[in-house]
Design an enzyme around this catalytic site. Structure first.
Site, PDB file in Angstrom:
ATOM      1  N   GLU A  63      -5.051   0.084   6.453  1.00 60.46           N
ATOM      2  CA  GLU A  63      -5.596   0.170   7.806  1.00 60.46           C
ATOM      3  C   GLU A  63      -7.000   0.753   7.854  1.00 60.46           C
ATOM      4  OE1 GLU A  63      -4.418  -0.962  10.577  1.00 60.46           O
ATOM      5  OE2 GLU A  63      -2.498  -1.675   9.804  1.00 60.46           O
ATOM      6  N   GLU A  94      10.009   4.003 -10.486  1.00 62.02           N
ATOM      7  CA  GLU A  94       9.742   5.360 -10.024  1.00 62.02           C
ATOM      8  C   GLU A  94       9.964   6.397 -11.127  1.00 62.02           C
ATOM      9  OE1 GLU A  94      13.558   7.332  -8.005  1.00 62.02           O
ATOM     10  OE2 GLU A  94      12.705   5.705  -6.821  1.00 62.02           O
TER      11      GLU A  94
END
Length: 253
Positions: A63, A94
């Site tokens: 954004e 992960e």
């Protein structure tokens, strides 16, 4: 349980997430200033995350260019498992400590950068290894987590104490909602502090759609008092750079 009652119970968790973010604001504020200083000095915000946390970080970083007119390189999300992990789970990613450290090295994190790890548990190996490597390279570091027992060596620890999930272990719920809010607050406040949204207006937005071009026209009209037609012509002369159009019409930014 009827759907209406079920939704009410689940939504109560959202309210708990909001409270957790509010309680974390004192810890978030110094991180905001650190990021603002880094951006003003030509540095970057580098996010580290895995799974839901990584996807939330990537969404926030994406954004920045359209909202604040920054280059894509100024806010970057380093996600365990790479680009594939943005749309589907990558098993074991992960837990890959070596990949976390390698991601920081590949990004060439350094003294001008801020590296923010996002981990609901506060124990994600990819994130912790990346933060350790970032610290070794002189970057400022932070951990955004809902894990009360998080003990990472970082400059800024932001605890979002959301408590147990309504669906046990599903951190995309309260922990995810709190992380999303905290990331939005972090980036928005840092950009305001860095002068990228004066007066609460997106004067550096990149108008890549009809909606955003219309918003650019409104911003110029609000800042200068000219008609929309005149604002549009000024924007056209300056490649839809809002600040330039405002200055051309005698306004101030």
């Amino acid at each position: 349980m009827p759907a209406r009652s079920l939704l009410t119970r689940l939504h109560a968790g959202d309210e708990e997430a909001v409270r957790a973010v509010g309680e974390a604001l004192p810890a978030l504020a110094p991180l905001v200033d650190a990021v603002a200083r880094a951006i003003a000095a030509g540095g970057r915000l580098l996010y580290l995350g895995a799974g839901t946390s990584g996807r939330l970080a990537a969404a926030d970083a994406a954004e920045w260019p359209p909202t604040f007119g920054t280059a894509p390189s100024r806010a970057v999300a380093l996600v365990a498992g790479g680009a594939r992990a943005l749309s589907r789970a990558v098993e074991g990613a992960e837990d890959d400590r070596a990949a976390g450290a390698a991601a920081i090295r590949a990004a060439r994190a350094g003294e001008r950068d801020v590296v923010v790890g996002v981990s609901a548990s506060g124990r994600t190996p990819f994130v912790l290894a990346g933060l350790a490597e970032a610290r070794r390279r002189g970057a400022a570091t932070a951990l955004l987590t809902s894990g009360r027992g998080a003990r990472a060596r970082v400059d800024h620890l932001v605890l979002l104490d959301t408590g147990p999930e309504r669906i046990a272990g599903s951190t995309r719920m309260k922990a995810g909602a709190a992380a999303r809010m905290a990331l939005t607050l972090l980036s928005s406040a840092a950009m305001i502090r860095a002068g990228r949204a004066p007066g609460g207006r997106m004067l550096d937005l990149v108008p890549t759609s009809a909606k955003l071009r219309a918003r650019a026209v409104r911003l110029v009209v609000e800042a200068t008092g000219v008609t929309p037609a005149r604002a549009s012509r000024a924007l056209g002369r300056h490649g839809y750079v809002v600040r330039a159009a405002i200055a051309d019409l005698g306004g101030r930014t």
